[in-house]
Design an enzyme around this catalytic site. Structure first.
Site, PDB file in Angstrom:
ATOM      1  N   GLU A 141      16.293   2.229  -9.545  1.00 59.94           N
ATOM      2  CA  GLU A 141      17.469   2.860 -10.183  1.00 59.94           C
ATOM      3  C   GLU A 141      17.895   4.159  -9.499  1.00 59.94           C
ATOM      4  OE1 GLU A 141      17.463   1.151 -14.734  1.00 59.94           O
ATOM      5  OE2 GLU A 141      16.723   3.200 -14.409  1.00 59.94           O
ATOM      6  N   GLU A 295      15.757  -6.108 -15.245  1.00 59.01           N
ATOM      7  CA  GLU A 295      15.236  -5.461 -16.451  1.00 59.01           C
ATOM      8  C   GLU A 295      16.183  -5.794 -17.604  1.00 59.01           C
ATOM      9  OE1 GLU A 295      13.587  -1.363 -14.330  1.00 59.01           O
ATOM     10  OE2 GLU A 295      14.307  -1.309 -16.415  1.00 59.01           O
TER      11      GLU A 295
END
Ligand code: GLA
Length: 611
Positions: A141, A295
Site C-alpha cells: 500500500e 485484501e
C-alpha cells in the site's frame, strides 16, 4: 475465479500453530496465501545478518500442502537498527515535522540509505525464492497513512532534479509556474523549496508538480523492485492499491506490474455498496483486465473511529460483488486473528482461539456460487485522470467539491439504470462504448479532445471540463477546444452550495459549481430555477453546467439509456454468459429487470437471461 485464499502471517505464531492453520486452510478451500510483506526485521534482525528460516519453513510447509504463495517484499517496515543508523530515512510531513519510527511506512522514497537497504532486502527475497513462490507483491500500500508525501532534504534534492529534467531551464519553470505572481521568481534550481507552513495559499502550478513528483517517486521505487525481481523470477508481480485513493497515479503505476491488486475496505462513514463497486470498476479499468482483491475486509476492522462488526454473510456477498466486477480472486485479510499488535481488534477468518468463524464459512461457500472470470460488456465509459483529481484538490472555487465523489454519483446513476461502467483514460480507444461521460475534467489532453469529437455515441460533459492546461492555468476560452462541439460557451462561473432546477420536466438539485453559459447553437433541455441554462443538447452532445447527484444523472441519462431495472439494492452486470444480479442486502429483494420480476434471497447471486 482462480484465486481463493487469504493473507497469512506465519511470523506472528509459534510454529506449533502452523499445522492447525494449514489443515483449516485445506478444509475450507484456501488455495493461496500472501505472506512476508512485513518480515524485514525477522529476516534481517541485525544489519547484514540474514535469517530466512521462518520464511523458508513456512513456505515449504505451505507448498507441501499444495498452497500457492504470493510473497510481499518487506520494504514497508524498515527495522529499528536501520532507522537508528540513518535517522534521515524517516519522512517529513506537510508540516515539515519528522514522522517517527513505531508504526509502518516510515521512510522517504528518496532517501539514499533507505533505497540501498530496501533494494538489498528485495534482492535477498528475490534470489532466495525465485520461482518457488507463485507471485510477488511489491511493498504494501504505497502512500497509505499519507506517506505519498515526504519533504526531507533528500526529497527536495530529488524534486529539483525532477524539475530540471522536466523544464530544462529555470526560465521555463518560472513561466509554467507563473512565478511573477507574488514575486516567487527563481534564479536557479537550488532556490526552489517545498512550500511548508506557508502563511497562505501555495503556488497551484508548483503544487501540481509536487503531486506529480511524489507520485513518480513511489512509481520509480516500485519499478526498481520490479527490475530486481524480474532478474530472479518469472512469476507475475503486483502491488496492492487502495480504496478511494487518489494520491498516486495508479494508472501510471499499473503499467509496471503484471496485474492490479487492491484492498477492498469500507472507507467511508456510511457503507455504500455501489461505492465499493465503483472502486472495483476503477481497479479493473487500470489495465482493463481481471484484478485481484488481495485484501478483502472480512467484517470488523480496527482502524475506523467506530469499528462495527458485520454478520459473517457480508464477506460472502463482498466476495461475490468482486466476482461480478471481474476479479480473478478475493483474499480476505486476514486468515489468522491475532491477540497482539496495532491490529489486535481486526477480524480474521479464524477467531482468537484459532477456530473457524462464520466469516470463513461464508467465504468458502462462494466457491460454489462463483464460476469463471466475468467479462463485462463495454457499455458506458467514464473519462478519468488522476491529475484532474490533484487539480481539484490544489485550489478551487468550491473546496467542498471532491472529484472522485462527483464521479461516484455518476457511476451509481448508470448502475441503477442497469448498465456497465468502465473508466477510460486519454490514450485509450473508446469506440466500443455506447455512451461517454466526461466529468469535471479540468484538463483534457489533445488526443482525447479528438476522441470526444469523433465518438459516435452520446457524450455528456460537465462543468469544470476543458478549462485548464497541463500547467494548471485556466484557459482563455471555455471549454477551450469544445465550444463548437457542444454549441455552448462558458462566459462566467461561481460556486453554489445547492440550487434547484428543472430537467426534462422534473425537479433536480445542482451542487458546488454553476457555469453561466452562452448558448451558441444548442437546445436547452434543463434550466436552473433562475432560468439560466443547466443542460444543453447539440446533436448527441450534452453539456451540464453544474454538478448533479445520482438522481439527476439517472434522469438525464435516460436520454441515452433505457432503464433496465426497477427496484434497488441489487447490482446488475451484463457480460458474456448472461446477466449477473447480486442482492447487496441482507433482506429479500424484489426487482424487475427488462420487465421480468425477480425475487432474490439475501445476498443471493443469480444469473439471468443465460446467453
Ligand atoms: C491495509 C493493510 C494491511 C492491514 C489492513 C487492515 O489494507 O495493507 O496491512 O493494515 O489494512 O485493515
Amino acid at each position: 475465479m482462480d484465486i481463493y485464499g487469504a493473507d497469512y502471517y506465519p511470523e506472528h505464531w509459534d510454529k506449533s500453530y502452523w499445522g492447525n492453520h494449514i489443515e483449516l486452510m485445506k478444509k475450507y478451500g484456501i488455495e493461496w496465501v500472501r505472506i512476508g510483506e512485513f518480515m524485514w526485521s525477522v529476516v534481517e534482525p541485525r544489519e547484514g545478518e540474514f535469517d530466512f528460516s521462518i520464511l523458508d519453513e513456512s513456505i515449504q510447509l505451505l507448498k507441501d500442502n499444495g498452497i500457492k504463495i504470493i510473497l510481499g517484499t518487506p520494504t514497508a517496515t524498515p527495522p529499528a537498527w536501520l532507522v537508528n543508523k540513518y535517522p534521515e530515512i524517516l519522512p517529513k510531513g506537510w508540516d515539515g515535522r519528522v514522522r517517527g519510527f513505531g508504526s509502518r511506512r516510515h521512510y522517504s522514497l528518496n532517501s539514499k540509505p533507505y533505497l540501498e537497504y530496501a533494494l538489498r532486502i528485495t534482492e535477498k527475497y528475490a534470489s532466495q525464492y525465485k520461482d518457488t513462490v507463485d507471485a510477488w507483491q511489491i511493498d504494501n500500500e504505497f502512500g497509505c497513512h499519507g506517506t505519498t508525501y515526504s519533504f526531507t532534504d533528500a526529497d527536495l534534492i530529488a524534486f529539483r532534479d525532477w524539475l530540471s529534467e522536466k523544464y530544462e531551464s529555470i526560465d521555463n519553470l518560472n513561466k509554467a509556474w507563473g512565478t511573477v505572481f507574488w514575486s516567487q521568481t527563481y534564479n536557479n534550481w537550488d532556490e526552489i523549496v517545498f512550500p511548508i507552513n506557508t502563511p497562505t495559499f501555495e503556488n497551484p502550478h508548483q503544487m501540481l508538480d509536487i503531486y506529480r513528483f511524489m507520485s513518480d517517486s513511489s512509481i520509480d521505487f516500485l519499478k526498481m523492485q520490479v527490475d530486481i525481481i524480474r532478474k530472479h523470477s518469472s512469476k507475475p508481480i503486483t502491488h496492492n492499491f487502495m480504496i478511494d485513493f487518489m494520491d498516486l497515479d495508479y494508472r501510471k503505476m499499473a503499467q509496471f506490474i503484471d496485474f492490479v491488486s487492491w484492498d477492498n475496505y469500507i472507507a467511508t462513514e456510511e457503507y455504500d455498496p455501489l461505492r465499493q463497486s465503483a472502486n472495483h470498476a476503477l481497479m479493473r479499468s487500470l489495465k482493463h483486465q481481471p484484478f485481484l482483491v488481495i485484501e478483502q475486509q472480512p467484517g470488523r476492522v480496527n482502524w475506523r473511529q467506530v469499528n462495527d462488526n458485520y454478520a459473517g454473510e457480508y464477506l460472502g456477498m463482498w466476495t461475490k460483488q468482486a466476482y461480478i466486477a471481474g476479479a480473478m480472486g478475493v483474499m480476505p485479510f486476514r486468515f489468522d486473528q491475532i491477540r497482539f499488535g496495532a491490529e489486535q481488534y481486526h477480524a480474521g477468518l479464524l477467531d482468537y482461539a484459532g477456530r473457524p468463524t462464520k466469516r470463513l464459512e461464508s467465504y468458502s461457500k462462494t466457491k460454489e456460487e462463483t464460476g469463471g472470470i466475468v467479462n463485462q460488456k463495454p457499455e458506458v465509459a467514464i473519462y478519468f485522470d488522476y491529475e484532474n483529481e490533484w487539480m481539484h484538490r490544489i485550489n478551487h472555487l468550491n473546496r467542498n467539491f471532491k472529484y472522485w465523489d462527483g464521479i461516484v454519483e455518476i457511476y451509481k446513476a448508470v448502475k441503477k439504470l442497469g448498465y456497465n461502467v468502465e473508466f477510460v483514460f486519454s490514450d485509450e480507444d473508446i469506440d466500443d462504448f455506447d455512451v461517454l461521460i466526461v466529468p469535471f475534467a479540468f484538463y483534457i489532453p489533445d488526443n482525447f479532445i479528438d476522441k470526444i469529437r469523433k465518438f459516435s455515441g452520446a457524450v455528456y460533459m460537465t462543468a469544470m471540463s476543458d478549462v485548464k492546461d497541463e500547467y494548471n492555468w485556466l484557459t482563455e476560452k471555455m471549454p477551450s477546444h469544445l465550444i463548437e462541439e457542444f454549441g455552448i460557451e462558458v462566459i462566467d462561473f461561481g460556486a453554489i452550495n445547492i440550487q434547484s432546477g428543472i430537467l426534462l420536466n422534473q425537479e433536480v438539485k445542482t451542487y458546488y459549481w454553476k457555469d453561466e453559459i452562452e448558448v451558441v447553437d444548442a437546445k436547452v433541455i434543463g434550466a436552473f430555477d433562475d432560468g439560466l441554462p443547466l443542460v444543453t443538447l447539440k446533436n448527441n452532445r450534452y453539456y451540464v453546467s453544474s454538478v448533479l447527484d445520482n438522481k439527476g444523472w439517472s434522469l438525464l441519462l435516460t436520454e441515452s439509456l433505457k432503464p433496465r431495472i426497477v427496484g434497488n439494492g441489487c447490482e446488475v452486470v451484463n457480460c458474456s454468459g448472461g446477466t449477473r444480479i447480486l442482492n447487496l442486502e441482507e433482506i429479500e429483494k424484489t426487482i424487475y429487470i427488462d420487465g421480468k420480476k425477480l425475487v432474490l434471497k439475501p445476498f443471493e447471486l443469480r444469473i439471468f437471461d443465460k446467453r
